[in-house]
Design an enzyme around this catalytic site. Structure first.
Site, mmCIF file in Angstrom:
data_model
loop_
_atom_site.group_PDB
_atom_site.id
_atom_site.type_symbol
_atom_site.label_atom_id
_atom_site.label_comp_id
_atom_site.label_asym_id
_atom_site.label_seq_id
_atom_site.Cartn_x
_atom_site.Cartn_y
_atom_site.Cartn_z
ATOM 1 C CB SER A 1 37.718 48.317 63.672
ATOM 2 O OG SER A 1 37.916 48.159 65.060
ATOM 3 C CG ASP B 1 41.131 54.610 67.293
ATOM 4 O OD1 ASP B 1 40.731 54.038 68.329
ATOM 5 O OD2 ASP B 1 41.280 54.019 66.206
ATOM 6 C CG HIS C 1 37.578 52.872 66.708
ATOM 7 N ND1 HIS C 1 38.775 52.404 66.227
ATOM 8 C CD2 HIS C 1 36.701 51.835 66.616
ATOM 9 C CE1 HIS C 1 38.655 51.145 65.857
ATOM 10 N NE2 HIS C 1 37.398 50.774 66.081
#
Length: 312
Positions: A143, A240, A270
């Site tokens: 991320s 995502d 995600h």
């Protein structure tokens, strides 16, 4: 720094610290020589890092993987990646350094990025003492950590004392100029929503114009500016909202002549490497491990190290 922004960041951190990954490995599955907490001197204060030392018999200097956790530049702790760092250190015979870099909004861009790079430089400077090979270093993250990782790899190009041979970019945010509302998902309620991304961005950037800096938004770098970046493992997830920018960055890297092993994981959102589905998470970690193994092995051959012994 705005008071409400700071309070919300503290609440997110408290929540993040209580979070537990659904998909983790048992520590006993990947035994190590030791895991040590170290504090590395930097211009932003001592950087806490967890050092995962493999139990290897080789006398060759160890390759190094610098891991950067996720959390939107605002939250997250290295302990979230503990079991994966254990796996990589054990299976690859490398030192894994799991960094607790400074967070926004107290430390906005470029603090977290520059501190991460300073830690990489410190590792190279201490290579003889630590028994590591500064010519066989890799960096990766998840991320926001993936954003920082490719920024560190960018800064490391042409460095005289160290070499980053591989970068891992795991469902990363790579374009902070785009309105998060335009980052769509096939799910009605994806894990990462536009409002949360907008808050993360506002904390990370002290000036919205900074979003146009390629060290903030790597996707904005030109093809020419990406030449010489290290070989890349790039992971995206089908649902995502960051999938599109990940795929676009992979394509731009390829246009720059960078070897890219890209995979989109169907049916995933995600943070799937930590939250599952379990089978997809395991496949992703194997992909990461394989990419690092190949990069360390190829670099070992270049510097005259026996890759079998190096990765024993």
């Amino acid at each position: 720094m705005k008071l409400m922004q700071a309070l919300k960041a503290k609440l997110l951190r408290a929540f993040a610290k209580r979070m537990k990954g659904k998909f983790v490995y048992a520590a006993a599955q990947f035994p190590l020589l030791t895991v040590a907490e170290e504090y590395i001197p930097t211009a932003w204060g001592p950087a806490r890092a967890l050092f995962y030392w493999p139990n290897v018999q080789s006398t060759q200097p160890l390759p190094v993987y610098l891991n950067l956790h996720g959390g939107g530049f605002v939250a997250g702790v290295p302990e979230h990646d503990d079991s994966y760092c254990r796996r990589l250190a054990h299976n690859l015979g490398c030192l894994v350094v799991n960094l607790d870099y400074v967070l926004a909004p107290e430390h906005p861009f470029p603090a977290g990025l520059r501190q991460s790079f300073a830690v990489l430089e410190w590792l190279a400077e201490q290579a003889a003492t630590l028994g590591i090979d500064p010519q066989r270093m890799a960096v990766g993250g998840h991320s926001a950590g993936g954003n920082l990782a490719t920024g560190v790899a960018n800064l490391a190009r042409g460095h005289q004392r160290l070499r980053v041979v591989h970068q891992l970019i795991d469902y990363a945010v790579l374009d902070l100029t785009q309105d998060p509302a335009l980052k769509v998902s096939s799910l009605d309620k994806p894990l990462l929503g536009a409002g949360l991304v907008r808050f993360f961005n506002s904390c990370y950037l002290s000036d919205s114009a900074q979003a146009r800096d390629p060290l903030v938004s790597p996707l904005l770098a030109t093809v020419g500016e990406l030449q010489g970046m290290p070989a890349t493992t790039l992971i995206t997830a089908e649902h995502d909202i960051l999938r599109g920018e990940g795929e676009a960055y992979a394509e731009k890297l390829r246009q720059a002549g960078v070897p890219v092993n890209e995979r989109m994981f169907a049916g995933c959102d995600h943070m799937f490497t930590h939250l599952g589905p379990d089978d997809s998470a395991e496949q992703a970690w194997q992909l990461i491990e394989d990419g690092l193994r190949e990069a360390f092995g190829e670099a070992a051959k270049e510097v005259g190290v026996n890759p079998v012994n190096a990765l024993a």
